[in-house]
Scaffold this motif. Structure first.
Motif, PDB file in Angstrom:
ATOM      1  N   LEU A 168      34.473  46.505  38.649  1.00 18.09           N
ATOM      2  CA  LEU A 168      33.989  46.549  40.026  1.00 18.09           C
ATOM      3  C   LEU A 168      33.979  47.985  40.541  1.00 18.09           C
ATOM      4  CD1 LEU A 168      36.217  43.703  41.545  1.00 18.09           C
ATOM      5  CD2 LEU A 168      33.826  43.464  40.846  1.00 18.09           C
ATOM      6  N   ALA A 169      33.002  48.291  41.385  1.00 19.79           N
ATOM      7  CA  ALA A 169      32.978  49.557  42.118  1.00 19.79           C
ATOM      8  C   ALA A 169      32.267  49.310  43.445  1.00 19.79           C
ATOM      9  CB  ALA A 169      32.275  50.650  41.317  1.00 19.79           C
ATOM     10  N   HIS A 170      32.529  50.164  44.422  1.00 25.03           N
ATOM     11  CA  HIS A 170      31.988  49.963  45.764  1.00 25.03           C
ATOM     12  C   HIS A 170      31.534  51.294  46.347  1.00 25.03           C
ATOM     13  CE1 HIS A 170      32.863  50.270  50.168  1.00 25.03           C
ATOM     14  NE2 HIS A 170      32.024  49.264  50.188  1.00 25.03           N
ATOM     15  N   PHE A 171      30.427  51.264  47.104  1.00 29.20           N
ATOM     16  CA  PHE A 171      30.006  52.437  47.862  1.00 29.20           C
ATOM     17  C   PHE A 171      29.241  51.982  49.096  1.00 29.20           C
ATOM     18  CE2 PHE A 171      26.458  51.558  45.040  1.00 29.20           C
ATOM     19  CZ  PHE A 171      25.321  51.879  45.761  1.00 29.20           C
ATOM     20  N   LEU A 226      28.144  46.642  46.258  1.00 34.12           N
ATOM     21  CA  LEU A 226      29.086  46.325  45.191  1.00 34.12           C
ATOM     22  C   LEU A 226      28.400  46.547  43.851  1.00 34.12           C
ATOM     23  CD1 LEU A 226      31.775  45.046  44.140  1.00 34.12           C
ATOM     24  CD2 LEU A 226      30.594  42.831  44.261  1.00 34.12           C
ATOM     25  N   VAL A 227      29.131  47.143  42.916  1.00 36.51           N
ATOM     26  CA  VAL A 227      28.649  47.300  41.542  1.00 36.51           C
ATOM     27  C   VAL A 227      29.549  46.468  40.638  1.00 36.51           C
ATOM     28  CG1 VAL A 227      28.047  48.926  39.716  1.00 36.51           C
ATOM     29  CG2 VAL A 227      27.961  49.660  42.108  1.00 36.51           C
ATOM     30  N   THR A 228      28.956  45.641  39.792  1.00 35.12           N
ATOM     31  CA  THR A 228      29.729  44.784  38.895  1.00 35.12           C
ATOM     32  C   THR A 228      29.320  45.022  37.448  1.00 35.12           C
ATOM     33  OG1 THR A 228      28.105  42.991  39.180  1.00 35.12           O
ATOM     34  CG2 THR A 228      30.055  42.950  40.600  1.00 35.12           C
ATOM     35  N   GLY A 229      30.298  44.937  36.556  1.00 35.72           N
ATOM     36  CA  GLY A 229      30.034  45.013  35.123  1.00 35.72           C
ATOM     37  C   GLY A 229      30.545  43.752  34.460  1.00 35.72           C
TER      38      GLY A 229
END
Length: 200
Positions: A94-97, A117-120
């Motif tokens: 997960l990552a967020h901006f 939200l960025v998901t892998g």
């Protein structure tokens, strides 16, 4: 020292944020704890399988699960605000901006700040979502193994993903274009950190 009791299965990840700690577990839930007392303040329930990763940003909590979804929660109330459906396998990274992170202040005047939200996933893809709408804006394809880690280089509008295919890939966060592939690892890439000059 005290023993914190609440989860009914093993804990998969822990995050410390000021005076509180956040945990997620194989019991399908996440929890917020008061560090000083060990008291459970909030329980986040809704996932239907192991919750393996959480990410806290301001008053937002993101979680990723083996149930193939990610979720957005209100940190204080524990209310589920959004569910992100689209991955074909479990969500591991997960990552967020925010839009304010990638746009100049002059370009943000009068505009609503949007959260992303960025998901892998083990389905070999990275997805970028508009957080409060729950819609997938980009699906980044190129890896041939599970995505284990994601890190953002927000000033340069770039995203890096690490995979069990032994590669790191660099992407444009805005267009979704793949910019570069790093191929020198001889095993899975399990952690990424962006510095001023090199990627470790």
């Amino acid at each position: 020292m005290y023993l914190v009791i609440g989860h009914s299965s093993y804990i998969t990840f822990c995050h410390l944020e000021n005076e509180v700690a956040f945990t997620c577990s194989a019991d399908h839930s996440a929890r917020k704890w008061e560090v000083a007392t060990g008291q459970c303040l909030t329980v986040y329930t809704g996932h239907t399988s192991i919750v393996n990763r959480i990410l806290v940003s301001r008053n937002l909590l993101f979680s990723g699960s083996y149930d193939r979804t990610a979720r957005l929660w209100d940190v204080d109330s524990g209310r589920s605000l959004q569910e992100f459906q689209g991955h074909r396998n479990c969500v591991l990274a997960l990552a967020h901006f925010s839009s304010s992170d990638i746009l100049e202040a002059s370009n943000m005047e009068g505009k609503e700040v949007k959260e992303f939200l960025v998901t892998g996933s083990t389905d070999c893809t990275v997805k970028i979502w508009e957080a409060f709408r729950g819609c997938c804006l980009q699906t980044l394809q190129g890896h041939v193994g599970a995505i284990l880690c994601i890190v953002l280089d927000v000033p340069n509008k770039e995203l890096f993903s690490g995979s069990t295919d032994y590669t790191i890939r660099k992407w444009n966060m805005v267009t979704g274009d793949q910019l570069k592939v790093f191929r020198d690892h001889q095993g899975s890439v399990i952690c990424l950190e962006v510095g001023d000059i090199i990627i470790n």
